[in-house]
Design an enzyme around this catalytic site. Sequence first.
Site, PDB file in Angstrom:
ATOM      1  N   ASN A  46     -18.124  44.020  30.569  1.00  0.00           N
ATOM      2  CA  ASN A  46     -17.757  42.488  30.912  1.00  0.00           C
ATOM      3  C   ASN A  46     -17.321  42.237  29.409  1.00  0.00           C
ATOM      4  O   ASN A  46     -16.694  40.710  29.421  1.00  0.00           O
ATOM      5  CB  ASN A  46     -17.015  41.906  31.554  1.00  0.00           C
ATOM      6  CG  ASN A  46     -18.319  40.939  32.318  1.00  0.00           C
ATOM      7  OD1 ASN A  46     -19.633  41.827  31.426  1.00  0.00           O
ATOM      8  ND2 ASN A  46     -18.575  40.311  33.011  1.00  0.00           N
ATOM      9  N   GLY A  47     -18.569  42.564  28.454  1.00  0.00           N
ATOM     10  CA  GLY A  47     -18.464  42.051  27.139  1.00  0.00           C
ATOM     11  C   GLY A  47     -19.883  40.766  27.649  1.00  0.00           C
ATOM     12  O   GLY A  47     -19.723  39.849  26.183  1.00  0.00           O
ATOM     13  N   ARG A 105     -17.207  23.698   9.587  1.00  0.00           N
ATOM     14  CA  ARG A 105     -15.875  22.655   9.082  1.00  0.00           C
ATOM     15  C   ARG A 105     -14.747  21.499  10.532  1.00  0.00           C
ATOM     16  O   ARG A 105     -14.153  21.048   9.812  1.00  0.00           O
ATOM     17  CB  ARG A 105     -15.024  23.758   8.377  1.00  0.00           C
ATOM     18  CG  ARG A 105     -15.312  24.263   7.341  1.00  0.00           C
ATOM     19  CD  ARG A 105     -14.528  25.388   6.536  1.00  0.00           C
ATOM     20  NE  ARG A 105     -14.646  26.669   7.430  1.00  0.00           N
ATOM     21  CZ  ARG A 105     -14.060  27.995   7.636  1.00  0.00           C
ATOM     22  NH1 ARG A 105     -12.926  27.967   6.514  1.00  0.00           N
ATOM     23  NH2 ARG A 105     -14.944  29.068   7.636  1.00  0.00           N
ATOM     24  N   GLN A 106     -15.192  22.175  11.649  1.00  0.00           N
ATOM     25  CA  GLN A 106     -15.373  21.235  12.032  1.00  0.00           C
ATOM     26  C   GLN A 106     -16.258  20.360  13.007  1.00  0.00           C
ATOM     27  O   GLN A 106     -16.293  19.653  13.728  1.00  0.00           O
ATOM     28  CB  GLN A 106     -14.510  21.579  13.481  1.00  0.00           C
ATOM     29  CG  GLN A 106     -13.500  22.875  13.717  1.00  0.00           C
ATOM     30  CD  GLN A 106     -13.242  23.405  14.837  1.00  0.00           C
ATOM     31  OE1 GLN A 106     -13.241  22.526  16.021  1.00  0.00           O
ATOM     32  NE2 GLN A 106     -12.739  25.140  14.283  1.00  0.00           N
ATOM     33  N   ASP A 179     -12.407  21.719  -4.714  1.00  0.00           N
ATOM     34  CA  ASP A 179     -11.228  20.435  -4.251  1.00  0.00           C
ATOM     35  C   ASP A 179     -12.102  19.189  -4.444  1.00  0.00           C
ATOM     36  O   ASP A 179     -12.908  18.768  -5.260  1.00  0.00           O
ATOM     37  CB  ASP A 179     -10.968  20.452  -2.799  1.00  0.00           C
ATOM     38  CG  ASP A 179     -12.276  20.629  -2.008  1.00  0.00           C
ATOM     39  OD1 ASP A 179     -13.495  20.355  -2.490  1.00  0.00           O
ATOM     40  OD2 ASP A 179     -12.108  22.105  -2.202  1.00  0.00           O
ATOM     41  N   LYS A 203      -6.716  19.644  -5.194  1.00  0.00           N
ATOM     42  CA  LYS A 203      -6.072  20.682  -3.436  1.00  0.00           C
ATOM     43  C   LYS A 203      -5.694  20.720  -2.194  1.00  0.00           C
ATOM     44  O   LYS A 203      -6.316  19.045  -1.648  1.00  0.00           O
ATOM     45  CB  LYS A 203      -7.008  21.362  -3.455  1.00  0.00           C
ATOM     46  CG  LYS A 203      -6.585  22.575  -2.187  1.00  0.00           C
ATOM     47  CD  LYS A 203      -8.416  23.720  -1.545  1.00  0.00           C
ATOM     48  CE  LYS A 203      -9.177  22.939  -0.290  1.00  0.00           C
ATOM     49  NZ  LYS A 203     -10.072  23.237  -0.338  1.00  0.00           N
ATOM     50  N   ASP A 231     -18.406  26.024  -4.830  1.00  0.00           N
ATOM     51  CA  ASP A 231     -18.121  25.985  -4.168  1.00  0.00           C
ATOM     52  C   ASP A 231     -19.091  26.547  -2.346  1.00  0.00           C
ATOM     53  O   ASP A 231     -20.172  26.820  -2.867  1.00  0.00           O
ATOM     54  CB  ASP A 231     -16.873  26.569  -3.345  1.00  0.00           C
ATOM     55  CG  ASP A 231     -15.718  25.765  -2.112  1.00  0.00           C
ATOM     56  OD1 ASP A 231     -16.611  24.984  -1.352  1.00  0.00           O
ATOM     57  OD2 ASP A 231     -14.532  25.909  -2.728  1.00  0.00           O
ATOM     58  N   ASP A 235     -13.425  31.263   2.404  1.00  0.00           N
ATOM     59  CA  ASP A 235     -13.433  32.258   3.837  1.00  0.00           C
ATOM     60  C   ASP A 235     -12.084  32.860   3.367  1.00  0.00           C
ATOM     61  O   ASP A 235     -12.043  34.043   2.442  1.00  0.00           O
ATOM     62  CB  ASP A 235     -12.999  31.329   4.570  1.00  0.00           C
ATOM     63  CG  ASP A 235     -12.731  31.916   6.057  1.00  0.00           C
ATOM     64  OD1 ASP A 235     -12.269  32.871   6.348  1.00  0.00           O
ATOM     65  OD2 ASP A 235     -12.288  30.521   6.540  1.00  0.00           O
ATOM     66  N   GLY A 237      -9.842  32.883   0.819  1.00  0.00           N
ATOM     67  CA  GLY A 237      -9.722  33.178  -0.607  1.00  0.00           C
ATOM     68  C   GLY A 237      -8.752  32.641  -1.364  1.00  0.00           C
ATOM     69  O   GLY A 237      -8.424  31.997  -2.824  1.00  0.00           O
TER      70      GLY A 237
END
EC number: 2.7.6.1
Length: 327
Positions: A46-47, A105-106, A179, A203, A231, A235, A237
Site C-alpha cells: 500500500n506504499g 521555497r515555502q 532575480d 524576473k 542561483d 527546477d 529551468g
Amino acid sequence: MTGIISHADEKRLVLVSGRAHPDLARDVAAELDIDLVHTTAYDFANGEIYVRYADSVRGADVFVLQSHTAPINQWIMEQLIMVDALKRASAKTITVVQPFYGYARQDKKHKGREPISARLMADLFKTAGAHRLMSVDLHTSQTQGFFDGPVDHLWAMPLLIDYVRTRVDISNVTVVSPDAGRIRVAEHWASKLGGGPLAFVHKTRDTSRPNQAVANRVVGDVVGRTCVLVDDLIDTGGTIAGAVRVVLEAGAKDVIVAATHGVLSDPAAQRLSESGAREVVVTDTLPIIPEKRFPQLTILSIAPLIARAIREVFDDGSVTSLFDGNA
Ligand SMILES: Nc1ncnc2c1ncn2[C@@H]1O[C@H](COP(=O)(O)O)[C@@H](O)[C@H]1O
Ligand SMILES: O=P(O)(O)OC[C@H]1O[C@H](OP(=O)(O)OP(=O)(O)O)[C@H](O)[C@@H]1O
C-alpha cells in the site's frame, strides 16, 4: 573498513542512507573512509515504508543521509522513519543530512491561508528525534531558524567558484543574479571572481500558476562579457533559460550557469540545452538520471564537503572553519 569508527573515548560515527541517492551516500562514505551501515528499506503493497538497520546503533553519533529528490514526499517520509528507528534504537545523537532541503521555497506565507511548509519540515524532523540538521545552500538562510537545534548550513559556492574560475577569463566576467532575491549571493560571487561588475535580471512570476517565471530584462553591464549566472537551484529551468536569453539578447559574449541544486524537473533539460548557455554547472546534492543529462551539463561532487562537515560535527570541531575566507 567497518561501518563504525572506534575512538578511545568510545565515540562512534555511523552513516546511514535512504534509497534516494545511493551514489552520493557511497561517495560520502568513501570520503569518510567508512562503510555505510546497511539499511533494509522497502515499500509495502500500500506504499507504506519499512526500514531496519543491520547493525546496532546504540550510543552512536548517527548521520542520516537522504536526498530530497522526486518522489520527494516518499523520500522525506523515509528519512523521518529512519530517524524514528534510530531514536528507538538508542542512537546517542541523530543528524539529519538533507543536502537539498525539500519545501524550502515555502518558507513564508505569500498569501492568506498558505502553509509554511519549510517550518513544518523542521518540526517533523525534530519530533521524529533529530538533534541536528545539515543542509547545503538553503533557499533562504533564515530557514536555519525553523529547526530547534543546531543547523549546519554548508555552502557550495567555493566548490562552484573554484570550477568556474578555470572556465572563464576573470578579467571579463559579469556575475548575474537571475532575480532580485539572489543579488546578495551574486555580490559574494563577484567579489570572489575578480571583483567585476554585477547585473541582475528583473524576473516576475505569475503566482496564479505554478512554475511560471518571466525574465523581463537585465540591469547591468553585460555587453561583450562572459556572464556567470548564479542561483541556488534549477527546477523547471524557466528562470535560468529566461535569464540566459535576456543576457545574450543584451549583448553578452557567452554565459555560464552555476547552481547548487539540479532539481531538473521537466522540461529543464531541454530548456537548458537549448538556452544558449555555454555550460551549466551543478552539484550532485540531487541525483541526475542519464535522461536528464545534456552536453553542456557539468556535475561537481558535493561528497567531499558533506564528509568534511560530518567529520567536524563528529569531532566537535568547527563547520564554519570549512568556509574560512569565504564568509
Ligand atoms: N516546490 C515549488 N516549486 C515551485 N515554486 C514553489 C515551490 N514551493 C514554493 N514555490 C513558490 O516559489 C515562490 C518562492 O518565492 P520566494 O520569494 O523565494 O519566497 C513562491 O511563489 C512560492 O509559492
Ligand atoms: O527553474 P525554475 O522552475 O524557474 O525555479 C528555480 C527558481 O525558483 C527559485 O526562485 P523563486 O522564484 O522561488 O524565488 P526568488 O525569486 O525569491 O529567489 C529559485 O531560487 C530559482 O531562481
